[in-house]
Design an enzyme around this catalytic site. Structure first.
Site, PDB file in Angstrom:
ATOM      1  N   CYS A   1      -2.596  -0.428  10.000  1.00 56.79           N
ATOM      2  CA  CYS A   1      -1.206   0.003  10.122  1.00 56.79           C
ATOM      3  C   CYS A   1      -0.273  -0.983   9.438  1.00 56.79           C
ATOM      4  CB  CYS A   1      -0.789   0.097  11.592  1.00 56.79           C
ATOM      5  SG  CYS A   1      -1.808   1.178  12.619  1.00 56.79           S
TER       6      CYS A   1
ATOM      7  N   ARG B   1      -9.437   2.813   8.141  1.00 53.64           N
ATOM      8  CA  ARG B   1      -8.742   3.916   7.490  1.00 53.64           C
ATOM      9  C   ARG B   1      -7.250   3.847   7.808  1.00 53.64           C
ATOM     10  NH1 ARG B   1     -11.219   6.007  12.036  1.00 53.64           N
ATOM     11  NH2 ARG B   1      -9.873   7.241  13.434  1.00 53.64           N
TER      12      ARG B   1
ATOM     13  N   CYS C   1      -3.572   4.633   9.049  1.00 57.19           N
ATOM     14  CA  CYS C   1      -2.943   5.295  10.191  1.00 57.19           C
ATOM     15  C   CYS C   1      -2.157   6.509   9.706  1.00 57.19           C
ATOM     16  CB  CYS C   1      -2.007   4.305  10.890  1.00 57.19           C
ATOM     17  SG  CYS C   1      -1.041   5.014  12.246  1.00 57.19           S
TER      18      CYS C   1
ATOM     19  N   ASP D   1      26.583 -19.938 -17.633  1.00 54.12           N
ATOM     20  CA  ASP D   1      27.222 -18.628 -17.546  1.00 54.12           C
ATOM     21  C   ASP D   1      28.627 -18.772 -16.959  1.00 54.12           C
ATOM     22  OD1 ASP D   1      26.332 -15.466 -17.462  1.00 54.12           O
ATOM     23  OD2 ASP D   1      27.852 -15.992 -15.971  1.00 54.12           O
TER      24      ASP D   1
END
Length: 515
Positions: A32, A61, A63, A450
């Site tokens: 998860c 596997r 969620c 800059d």
């Protein structure tokens, strides 16, 4: 983070860490995201993984409730300049699918065995497993958002065979492809990984991000710089749509992104010549919009500076825009040297009109792909109203990009790229740093000369002396500090100054001549 602090993040369902790590539960066999809404498992049953591929490789596997494959990418890969960070950016761009592990290794300058060993040691998975996890996510998106045949989905997602596709989907989602398609949620999921089917030929996506997202500033930035024929912005502020053409490995494409955010995502639509380019196109749009950034980490570091703290509060989730086309960005940076954004955009319009590649069919106001470096390297560029010295710089840059002397792909060595840029006549520290920040997505660039940054610092009450030493406290997020100063509110417009070739001095954000 150690494992105890990771578990605390899981206990509190802290979405700030989605994509930074994954956790798996031994009693259920699933993995998860940290913010999964399911009941928090016991600590002894939890293990942690740096990538979804590592969890899959350990037999877990995905969620179905929190869809961990749909989280934003880890900001760590943009911050890291080592071979692991470079490899992850290239894998995300689909290099393993197109060129194999040997192609990935060649781009990195290492052997395939060295790349495999380093990725496995740090991430728990090698390049093939990482690419496989990405293909599985692409396949799920296609299954749940299009009506393509299963075989078409398999090859569009980058699988070599339907059998390989079926086996991977069953292993990762514990469902057949057909069952995964019918499992598409009937209402909008909490984290928005899927959307309902849309117009044929259009792939609708929800591009996830973490934390707050300053969409208005990103869309303002894109609108000011939109080049006719390649980009367009339609609609009113707050409800704009940005559209642009994409030069992809297997043909041209068009991307559309809506400004109005969902609950943690932006709506995107892709028009592709070849579905095989889905992963590459979506990753390039993500880089343009800086969707994998970690605004919590950025804010925590920058807010420690008393001058930056109020700016961070005023613009939570301010991003550092990247680009979907590094070569294009570099060319545009040279076009915009020492002139305003409006003038730079006018030159860009002329460049595209004279040397751009027409689309097979116009898509609204989008008519061209941006010119390739090889198309510009040997041309006179007479169609551009710019000094001959600048045209020479543009040709020199285009030649270096075309012949491979300069590499600006997503896995380029940033230090080496900057050195090679500085070796080119007409490119100085400002231009090289700007290209490094946007084309190479470096979150830690500081353009010390800059003028607009310095003006923003003065407006924010920050001392401008010893800037390099002061900026050490902003690392590794100096690029975001610059964007905050560029966006600092101005009581009055600053006087305009001109810089020398290859550097750049700039006025306040009202006239903002950044390319």
């Amino acid at each position: 983070m150690n494992e105890d602090s990771r578990y605390e993040a899981v206990r509190s369902r802290d979405a700030r860490f989605d994509g930074a790590f994954f956790f798996a539960v031994s009693t259920t066999g699933i993995y998860c995201r940290p913010s999964c809404p399911a009941t928090t498992p016991r600590r002894r049953n939890v293990s942690f993984f740096p990538t979804s591929a590592a969890a899959q490789g350990s037999g877990f596997r995905a969620c179905r409730r929190c869809r961990p494959d749909a989280v934003p990418g880890s900001a760590e890969w943009n911050a890291r300049a080592d071979v692991v960070g470079r490899a992850m950016r290239l894998i995300g761009d689909g290099v393993v699918d197109r060129e194999g592990v040997s192609g990935l290794a060649a781009r990195l300058g290492y052997s395939a065995r060295q790349v495999q060993r380093q990725l496995a040691a740090e991430l728990g998975a090698g390049p093939v497993a990482l690419a496989r996890a990405q293909r599985a996510h692409t396949a799920r998106v296609l299954l749940q958002t299009t009506d393509l045949q299963v075989a078409e989905v398999a090859f569009a997602a980058g699988f070599a065979s339907v059998r390989q596709f079926n086996d991977t989907i069953k292993e990762i989602y514990a469902l057949t492809p057909s069952a995964l398609r019918t499992a598409r949620p009937g209402k909008a999921p909490r984290r928005g990984p899927t959307v309902p089917p849309a117009t044929p030929g259009v792939l609708p996506l929800r591009l996830a991000y973490r934390g707050p997202y300053a969409a208005r500033e990103i869309f303002d930035h894109l609108q000011r710089r939109a080049i006719t024929g390649v980009e367009e912005v339609t609609g009113e502020p707050g409800a704009r749509t940005y559209r642009r053409t994409l030069r992809l490995p297997n043909g041209p494409g068009v991307a559309e992104v809506d400004e109005s955010p969902g609950a943690g995502w932006l709506e995107c639509r892709l028009h592709l010549t070849e579905l095989r380019d889905l992963t590459t196109a979506s990753q390039r749009v993500r880089r343009l919009l800086d969707l994998d950034a970690d605004p919590y980490a950025v804010a925590e570091r920058l807010a420690a500076d008393p001058a930056l703290a109020p700016l961070v509060d005023q613009r939570p989730g301010l991003r550092s825009p990247g680009t979907p086309a590094p070569h294009e960005l570099a060319i545009r940076a040279v076009l915009g040297q020492q002139i305003s954004v409006t003038a730079g955009r006018t030159l860009g319009d002329a460049l595209v009109a004279a040397y751009g590649e027409p689309l097979p069919e116009p898509a609204g106001g989008l008519t061209h792909l941006f010119p390739r470096p090889e198309d510009l390297a040997q041309t006179s560029l007479a169609a551009l109203g710019m000094p001959e010295q600048r045209r020479n710089t543009l040709r020199t840059l285009s030649t270096a990009l075309a012949d491979g002397t300069l590499t600006l792909d997503s896995g380029a060595d940033r230090d080496e790229a900057e050195r090679r840029l500085l070796d080119l006549h007409g490119i100085g520290p400002w231009t090289a740093g700007y290209i490094r920040m946007r084309a190479l997505a470096d979150p830690d660039v500081l353009l010390t000369g800059d003028a607009a940054v310095l003006a923003g610092m003065r407006r924010a009450g920050a001392p401008t002396d010893d800037l390099t030493d002061r900026a050490q406290a902003w690392r590794p997020w100096s690029s975001y500090a610059m964007h905050h100063f560029w966006n600092a509110p101005a009581a009055a417009e600053e006087p305009r100054h001109r810089g020398t070739a290859g550097t750049r001095t700039e006025p306040s954000p009202q006239t903002d001549p950044r390319p």
